[in-house]
Write an enzyme that holds these catalytic residues in place. Structure first.
Site, PDB file in Angstrom:
ATOM      1  N   GLU A   1       0.829  -1.208   0.000  1.00 25.74           N
ATOM      2  CA  GLU A   1       0.000   0.000   0.000  1.00 25.74           C
ATOM      3  C   GLU A   1       0.857   1.247   0.000  1.00 25.74           C
ATOM      4  O   GLU A   1       1.911   1.282   0.633  1.00 25.74           O
ATOM      5  CB  GLU A   1      -0.846   0.063   1.272  1.00 25.74           C
ATOM      6  CG  GLU A   1      -1.929  -0.971   1.324  1.00 25.74           C
ATOM      7  CD  GLU A   1      -2.688  -0.875   2.634  1.00 25.74           C
ATOM      8  OE1 GLU A   1      -3.910  -1.052   2.593  1.00 25.74           O
ATOM      9  OE2 GLU A   1      -2.066  -0.643   3.672  1.00 25.74           O
TER      10      GLU A   1
ATOM     11  N   CYS B   1      -1.427  -0.818  15.895  1.00 26.22           N
ATOM     12  CA  CYS B   1      -1.182  -0.727  14.451  1.00 26.22           C
ATOM     13  C   CYS B   1      -1.619  -1.994  13.731  1.00 26.22           C
ATOM     14  O   CYS B   1      -1.268  -3.103  14.142  1.00 26.22           O
ATOM     15  CB  CYS B   1       0.302  -0.451  14.188  1.00 26.22           C
ATOM     16  SG  CYS B   1       0.709  -0.373  12.434  1.00 26.22           S
TER      17      CYS B   1
ATOM     18  N   GLU C   1       8.666  -1.682   9.045  1.00 34.59           N
ATOM     19  CA  GLU C   1       9.645  -0.940   9.833  1.00 34.59           C
ATOM     20  C   GLU C   1      10.892  -0.741   8.969  1.00 34.59           C
ATOM     21  O   GLU C   1      11.666  -1.678   8.748  1.00 34.59           O
ATOM     22  CB  GLU C   1       9.964  -1.727  11.121  1.00 34.59           C
ATOM     23  CG  GLU C   1      11.177  -1.231  11.900  1.00 34.59           C
ATOM     24  CD  GLU C   1      11.182   0.286  12.160  1.00 34.59           C
ATOM     25  OE1 GLU C   1      10.156   0.845  12.577  1.00 34.59           O
ATOM     26  OE2 GLU C   1      12.230   0.915  11.917  1.00 34.59           O
TER      27      GLU C   1
ATOM     28  N   LEU D   1       7.342   7.592  19.018  1.00 28.95           N
ATOM     29  CA  LEU D   1       7.551   7.494  20.471  1.00 28.95           C
ATOM     30  C   LEU D   1       6.305   6.919  21.153  1.00 28.95           C
ATOM     31  O   LEU D   1       6.374   5.887  21.816  1.00 28.95           O
ATOM     32  CB  LEU D   1       7.899   8.890  21.008  1.00 28.95           C
ATOM     33  CG  LEU D   1       8.621   8.964  22.345  1.00 28.95           C
ATOM     34  CD1 LEU D   1       9.919   8.181  22.340  1.00 28.95           C
ATOM     35  CD2 LEU D   1       8.892  10.436  22.715  1.00 28.95           C
ATOM     36  N   HIS D   2       5.190   7.601  21.064  1.00 32.77           N
ATOM     37  CA  HIS D   2       3.868   7.157  21.547  1.00 32.77           C
ATOM     38  C   HIS D   2       3.722   7.017  23.053  1.00 32.77           C
ATOM     39  O   HIS D   2       2.606   6.937  23.569  1.00 32.77           O
ATOM     40  CB  HIS D   2       3.426   5.839  20.895  1.00 32.77           C
ATOM     41  CG  HIS D   2       3.537   5.810  19.414  1.00 32.77           C
ATOM     42  ND1 HIS D   2       3.186   6.879  18.611  1.00 32.77           N
ATOM     43  CD2 HIS D   2       3.994   4.845  18.556  1.00 32.77           C
ATOM     44  CE1 HIS D   2       3.395   6.555  17.345  1.00 32.77           C
ATOM     45  NE2 HIS D   2       3.893   5.340  17.288  1.00 32.77           N
TER      46      HIS D   2
ATOM     47  N   CYS E   1      -8.717  -1.495   6.061  1.00 32.35           N
ATOM     48  CA  CYS E   1      -7.485  -2.127   6.533  1.00 32.35           C
ATOM     49  C   CYS E   1      -6.781  -1.287   7.578  1.00 32.35           C
ATOM     50  O   CYS E   1      -6.222  -1.821   8.516  1.00 32.35           O
ATOM     51  CB  CYS E   1      -6.557  -2.398   5.364  1.00 32.35           C
ATOM     52  SG  CYS E   1      -6.359  -0.995   4.310  1.00 32.35           S
TER      53      CYS E   1
HETATM   54  N1  SAH Z   1       7.420   1.392  11.507  1.00 32.65           N
HETATM   55  C1  SAH Z   1       7.671   2.793  11.343  1.00 32.65           C
HETATM   56  C2  SAH Z   1       7.032   3.406  10.111  1.00 32.65           C
HETATM   57  C3  SAH Z   1       5.625   3.011   9.766  1.00 32.65           C
HETATM   58  S1  SAH Z   1       4.327   3.512  10.838  1.00 32.65           S
HETATM   59  C4  SAH Z   1       7.275   3.544  12.579  1.00 32.65           C
HETATM   60  O1  SAH Z   1       6.751   2.933  13.504  1.00 32.65           O
HETATM   61  O2  SAH Z   1       7.534   4.748  12.655  1.00 32.65           O
HETATM   62  C5  SAH Z   1       4.208   5.245  10.580  1.00 32.65           C
HETATM   63  C6  SAH Z   1       3.456   5.950  11.707  1.00 32.65           C
HETATM   64  O3  SAH Z   1       2.059   5.630  11.670  1.00 32.65           O
HETATM   65  C7  SAH Z   1       3.942   5.532  13.076  1.00 32.65           C
HETATM   66  O4  SAH Z   1       4.116   6.656  13.902  1.00 32.65           O
HETATM   67  C8  SAH Z   1       2.803   4.668  13.551  1.00 32.65           C
HETATM   68  O5  SAH Z   1       2.774   4.580  14.931  1.00 32.65           O
HETATM   69  C9  SAH Z   1       1.590   5.364  12.966  1.00 32.65           C
HETATM   70  N2  SAH Z   1       0.373   4.560  12.968  1.00 32.65           N
HETATM   71  C10 SAH Z   1       0.259   3.226  12.857  1.00 32.65           C
HETATM   72  N3  SAH Z   1      -1.031   2.843  12.929  1.00 32.65           N
HETATM   73  C11 SAH Z   1      -1.764   3.960  13.054  1.00 32.65           C
HETATM   74  C12 SAH Z   1      -3.168   4.220  13.160  1.00 32.65           C
HETATM   75  N4  SAH Z   1      -4.045   3.241  13.145  1.00 32.65           N
HETATM   76  N5  SAH Z   1      -3.558   5.510  13.293  1.00 32.65           N
HETATM   77  C13 SAH Z   1      -2.647   6.519  13.286  1.00 32.65           C
HETATM   78  N6  SAH Z   1      -1.322   6.335  13.177  1.00 32.65           N
HETATM   79  C14 SAH Z   1      -0.872   5.078  13.080  1.00 32.65           C
END
Ligand code: SAH
Length: 352
Positions: A86, A113, A157, A212-213, A329
């Protein structure tokens, strides 16, 4: 997409003169052709010989979703082995950003995620990453526009597929080909610490975003399981070293999960981690993907943002249009323009 070296090798074996490789490479990356047959300056026999050996396009677009405003387009591709890939195009007034996937699935399994739910299926090649960009470049060209920014924030990743991701960055940056500025390219990681040092040492001036989260190990262990391997002290030390070495702005991403990571304890801990020069926090509204977490309301997001600002942390809200076009998705984090049309923000780092 075919790398110049591959073309050189193949054409040398076919006994063609050396300049042919550059000619084909430029047709693919600048004229954006999708077949050798379309390169009219090549002898017919060479076109056929090349077509018998190489594939100029590795991904087929099979499904498209466009946001109601038409400014976000998500495309599902199939790779040659049938795997789904995607990518998302976000069109702004001045910019057009492509969000690229680096893997099919993901091994990191962040709690919120969707990409990690099925685990990692395989790495994408650099050519497959660049093909995502070229697909949108062709679409934009019809409107006399071009891709101005690329963010590696789709599925996967990037730092667990480091070599191919960096090769894709170099292919995108190559002045003899696509020619995108390094500062218009951003890679986002969930926090693969050794790769951060490696990335800091890359000669290209690429941007980095760190997902970070959570600002305490207790919560981050739960949300981003990679934290058990690379806890916050190690991650923040790698970030400090990155900034010291590159003097570049470093972006941190924070998916706002109401009731989970928007409390005062997190804000206090975050203040200690991020009140540093060149550190910038991007807040992303969580886009529901069917699990235990909920999206923040506009009020919840605003309240959290106010707390972050009171804590004197530099921040930007990045909005996610997932509910509109991503519902089935939810694997990609999308960012888009504000309802008023002005860019609230781009994906991390893209406009800096
Ligand atoms: N693996 C890498 C890059 C891909 S994810 C990373 O973690 O940075 C890119 C961003 O999208 C990340 O910050 C991830 O936490 C965020 N993300 C993943 N699922 C999400 C969702 N359902 N809603 C909003 N952001 C999301």
């Amino acid at each position: 997409m075919i790398a110049l070296e591959t073309l050189q090798e193949t054409l040398a074996a076919l006994g063609a003169p050396r300049y042919r490789a550059t000619q084909v490479y430029q047709a693919l990356t600048r004229e954006l052709v999708t077949s050798f047959a379309a390169i009219s300056t090549l002898p017919a026999e060479l076109r056929r010989d090349l077509a018998a050996q190489l594939e100029p396009v590795l991904l087929d677009a099979v499904e498209v979703r466009v946001s109601p405003r038409g400014d976000t387009r998500k495309t599902l591709f199939r790779a040659r082995d049938g795997e789904p890939v995607e990518a998302v195009l976000m069109v702004y007034r001045e910019r057009a950003t492509v969000c690229v996937s680096t893997q099919v699935g993901c091994a990191v399994r962040c709690a919120f995620c969707a990409s990690g739910a099925a685990g990692l299926r395989r790495d994408l090649s650099a050519e497959e990453m660049v093909d995502q960009v070229l697909h949108f470049a062709r679409l934009l060209r019809d409107d006399d526009r071009r891709v101005t920014n690329v963010v590696f924030m789709g599925m996967g990743e990037p730092f667990l597929n480091y070599d191919e991701t960096l090769r894709a960055c170099r292919l995108l940056n190559d002045p003899a080909g696509i020619g995108l500025a390094a500062r218009a390219i951003s890679v986002s990681t969930a926090g693969v610490v050794p790769a951060i040092a490696r990335y800091a040492a890359e000669p290209l001036q690429l941007n980095l975003a760190v997902s970070l989260h959570a600002a305490t190990d207790e919560l981050r262990d739960r949300l981003v399981p990679l934290n058990r391997r690379y806890p916050l002290t190690k991650l923040m030390a790698a970030c400090a070293a990155y900034v010291a070495k590159t003097r570049r702005k470093l972006f941190f991403e924070w998916v706002v999960l109401p009731g989970v990571n928007d409390g005062d304890d997190q804000v206090a801990a975050l203040g200690k981690l991020l009140r540093k020069p060149l550190y910038h926090l991007n807040l992303i509204a969580y886009n529901e993907t069917g699990g235990e977490f909920a999206s923040p309301t506009a009020g919840e997001l605003a309240a959290f943002r106010a707390k972050i600002e009171r804590a004197r942390i530099a921040c930007t809200v990045r909005r996610s249009p997932g509910g509109e076009i991503d519902a089935a998705c939810g694997q990609l984090a999308l960012r888009r323009v504000s309802p008023g049309g002005a860019p609230v923000a781009s994906a991390a780092g893209a406009d800096q």
